[in-house]
Design a protein around this motif. Sequence first.
Motif, PDB file in Angstrom:
ATOM      1  N   ILE A 114       0.890  -1.159   0.000  1.00 46.06           N
ATOM      2  CA  ILE A 114       0.000   0.000   0.000  1.00 46.06           C
ATOM      3  C   ILE A 114       0.930   1.210   0.000  1.00 46.06           C
ATOM      4  CG2 ILE A 114      -1.784   1.252   1.287  1.00 46.06           C
ATOM      5  CD1 ILE A 114      -2.660  -1.488   2.457  1.00 46.06           C
ATOM      6  N   GLU A 124      -8.600   0.665  -3.120  1.00 47.51           N
ATOM      7  CA  GLU A 124      -8.315  -0.745  -3.391  1.00 47.51           C
ATOM      8  C   GLU A 124      -8.468  -1.034  -4.874  1.00 47.51           C
ATOM      9  OE1 GLU A 124      -9.787  -3.746  -0.311  1.00 47.51           O
ATOM     10  OE2 GLU A 124     -11.576  -2.613  -0.816  1.00 47.51           O
ATOM     11  N   GLN A 146      -3.549   0.869  -3.486  1.00 49.26           N
ATOM     12  CA  GLN A 146      -3.280  -0.573  -3.385  1.00 49.26           C
ATOM     13  C   GLN A 146      -3.905  -1.221  -4.616  1.00 49.26           C
ATOM     14  OE1 GLN A 146      -5.162  -2.387   0.020  1.00 49.26           O
ATOM     15  NE2 GLN A 146      -4.251  -4.400  -0.339  1.00 49.26           N
TER      16      GLN A 146
END
Length: 288
Positions: A54, A243, A263
């Motif tokens: 991340i 995400e 991420q």
Amino acid sequence: NADIAMHEVKKSGRGQLRFYDPAMSAYAREALVIDGALRGAIAAGELWLVYQPIIDARTGRLDKVEALLRWHSATLGHVGPDRFIPVAEDSGLIIDLGAWVLAEACRQLGAWRADLPQLAMSINVSARQLLDPAFISLVEQALADHGLAPQRLELELTERVLIGNGEQVRAALARLHDLGVSISLDDFGTGYSSLSYLTQFDINTLKIDRGFVTGMVDSPRSHALVATIVAMGHSLGMRLVAEGVETADQARALDVIGCHYLQGYHISRPVAADELLRFAASRSGGER
Ligand code: C2E
Ligand code: MG
Ligand code: MG
Ligand code: MG
């Protein structure tokens, strides 16, 4: 009836004889097989963790990794967490699995001390784990065992965890908050999305679900939605992680609207522990 069958299975308890009922649903039958194989998985060394980077959207720096559980069963081959985690949640085995994940992730973070002294570790936690009375002391123990500051650990919960057990969850999150551990809301926007819980619980980070990120470059509505979530997170003093970032265009668009962390496969797939060190070395220049 599958419900009754699963109920009987649960009542039969750990490691005891279970039976097949021809009326069971395909899911219930698969769950029985998975549950049976999973019971020995920890002892057999069939589980391991992979770590997905991340990064800071602005600088490209590696700030955090998410630990994701992997299982190669001697009898079933590779089984993904989307298949076995729900089974383990139903059977209660998630308590043991989750304890293993917590200990292993903290062990690894400790082992990276020399190379990645600032790295934070995020782990996924199921409702049953969070509500287990022993959970907080397990967290404290795992941190103490490896000399880790609580600030380096983050627990990812889904919206589903927050609803239904309001008072107990609030108490557990408050204790974790006091301990210094961060709480992250996973798959944000896909669950029940009653925004009131954002004020009711101690939540540090929102993880914007991949579904919104996927559409944001091509769909003005998805883009507007992600921008709105980011703005809301900012005004609530929360950190934002996107995400499922799969393209450079998505990464740029997310940075522009002020999303702090990225991420996704565009940055890196989840990787084994030794590979993470290579990723970190390649990122020390800080390029995105
Ligand atoms: P999650 O916590 O939302 O984790 C993100 C999932 O998205 C991971 O799937 C990851 O491999 C995948 N992913 C990451 N970047 C991308 C991308 O750019 N594109 C696409 N298509 N996918 C991406 P994975 O590893 O299969 O895990 C699935 C879910 O299983 C997790 O979703 C989490 O809910 C659960 N899970 C995994 N490990 C654990 C664990 O240790 N404990 C618990 N309770 N749940 C876990
Ligand atoms: Mg997660
Ligand atoms: Mg997620
Ligand atoms: Mg998920």
